[in-house]
Enzyme design. Sequence first.
Site, PDB file in Angstrom:
ATOM      1  N   TYR A   1       0.849  -1.192   0.000  1.00 51.01           N
ATOM      2  CA  TYR A   1       0.000   0.000   0.000  1.00 51.01           C
ATOM      3  C   TYR A   1       0.888   1.246   0.000  1.00 51.01           C
ATOM      4  O   TYR A   1       1.846   1.334   0.781  1.00 51.01           O
ATOM      5  CB  TYR A   1      -0.892   0.020   1.255  1.00 51.01           C
ATOM      6  CG  TYR A   1      -1.664   1.302   1.418  1.00 51.01           C
ATOM      7  CD1 TYR A   1      -2.955   1.428   0.905  1.00 51.01           C
ATOM      8  CD2 TYR A   1      -1.077   2.403   2.041  1.00 51.01           C
ATOM      9  CE1 TYR A   1      -3.648   2.621   1.029  1.00 51.01           C
ATOM     10  CE2 TYR A   1      -1.775   3.598   2.157  1.00 51.01           C
ATOM     11  CZ  TYR A   1      -3.051   3.703   1.647  1.00 51.01           C
ATOM     12  OH  TYR A   1      -3.725   4.888   1.757  1.00 51.01           O
TER      13      TYR A   1
ATOM     14  N   GLU B   1      -3.442   7.559  -3.930  1.00 50.40           N
ATOM     15  CA  GLU B   1      -3.194   6.252  -3.328  1.00 50.40           C
ATOM     16  C   GLU B   1      -2.988   5.185  -4.397  1.00 50.40           C
ATOM     17  O   GLU B   1      -3.699   5.175  -5.400  1.00 50.40           O
ATOM     18  CB  GLU B   1      -4.442   5.923  -2.482  1.00 50.40           C
ATOM     19  CG  GLU B   1      -4.385   4.671  -1.684  1.00 50.40           C
ATOM     20  CD  GLU B   1      -5.732   4.430  -0.987  1.00 50.40           C
ATOM     21  OE1 GLU B   1      -5.971   4.998   0.093  1.00 50.40           O
ATOM     22  OE2 GLU B   1      -6.553   3.687  -1.548  1.00 50.40           O
TER      23      GLU B   1
END
Length: 379
Positions: free
Chosen positions: A101, A189
């Site tokens: 992530y 993101e």
Amino acid sequence: MNLHEYQARDLLKVAGIPMFDGDVASTPTEAEAIARRLGGTVVVKAQVHVGGRGKAGGVKLARNPAEALECASQILGMTIKGLVVNKVLVVPAADIATESYVGLILDRATQLPVFMVSDAGGVDIEEVAAKTPEKITKIAVDPRYGLMPHQALTLALALYRDWAHVKAATKIMMQLYQVFMNNGASLAEINPLVTTPDGKVLALDAKIIIDDNELDRRPDLAVLRDESGEEPSEVQARRANLTFIKLDGNVGCVVNGAGLAMATMDLVKYYGGEPANFLDIGGSSNPEKVVNALKIITADPNVKVILFNIFGGITRTDDVANGIVAATKQFEVKVPIVIRLTGTNEAEAFKILEGVGMVAMNDMDAAVSKAVGLTKEVA
Ligand code: GDP
Ligand code: MN
């Protein structure tokens, strides 16, 4: 403003972040054609403004064009967390060795852009943050200097041991920071950022939220808005140039100025009520705005009472009064309206309202407690 994955990918691509080229389709046959052009196994991905599409069945692997057609016909039209899928992204499938992530947000607490990375990627980052916060590495960036190479390196080292991966990821951190800054994002993101068995580091998903305040100077971003994924009353309010946020309570609030609107909501809560919305009709006093505001608020079936709280400075309270009268002539308002007006031209405003049998008040406390009281009576 939320971007779709396919739109966010374009911004990442401009910055040089490595990913496979894909294309977006609105029909199964289009998806089939893209899969044929790409060749090999593809991923068909629902384009909706929510996370967790994978778990909801909105991300499917297709080994050939026929399967892509089949997957697209399953995904197009399906509803994920209340949103209907109108488009799918078709991209070559990656072989995944690891999933990480990488996210960059504007952090309100530190008032800085903050990078968050975790080698526990692919899954919900909120879950990682709640259960295993030690798996997340955070670095705040001073926007005066930008992301420093050593900070990018630290982030990459939190994800990888292999030097080639670390080097590639360091570059991606720097590029993602540029995407964030250059587009006025409040969030950028990549989840997952993957490594492949042959040593590549690739972005497999992209999520970007653009700060609405950026859009006036960036028409190229403003056109990316997809209103089908937004709260209808908020769309209507934006078109009418009103600052509106829908909430769950039953006291519809019409206020001029964001500060007064916040204070009004506080006072509604203080008297035991719940605001149905935040609404700032702005400083200018255009009766048209009042009409639009009332249309939006009365469309909410939860609203049991409407509370006006107007402080007349630049705003002329007689204009607001005229707006209220005009609105009630245009359509029937079925719930009681409590009006608090004070300041510029208030004598005229009171007269205008009296002319149609409406009573305004001067005192904010009295008006708010009356409005909250009415919600309990009608209930
Ligand atoms: P999200 O669930 O909405 O975040 O959608 P993602 O794009 O992140 O996809 C969810 C999951 O699907 C990823 O974490 C991967 O495990 C899987 N996935 C997505 N793209 C690929 C791909 O190209 N190859 C493989 N093998 N899996 C993929
Ligand atoms: Mn994802």
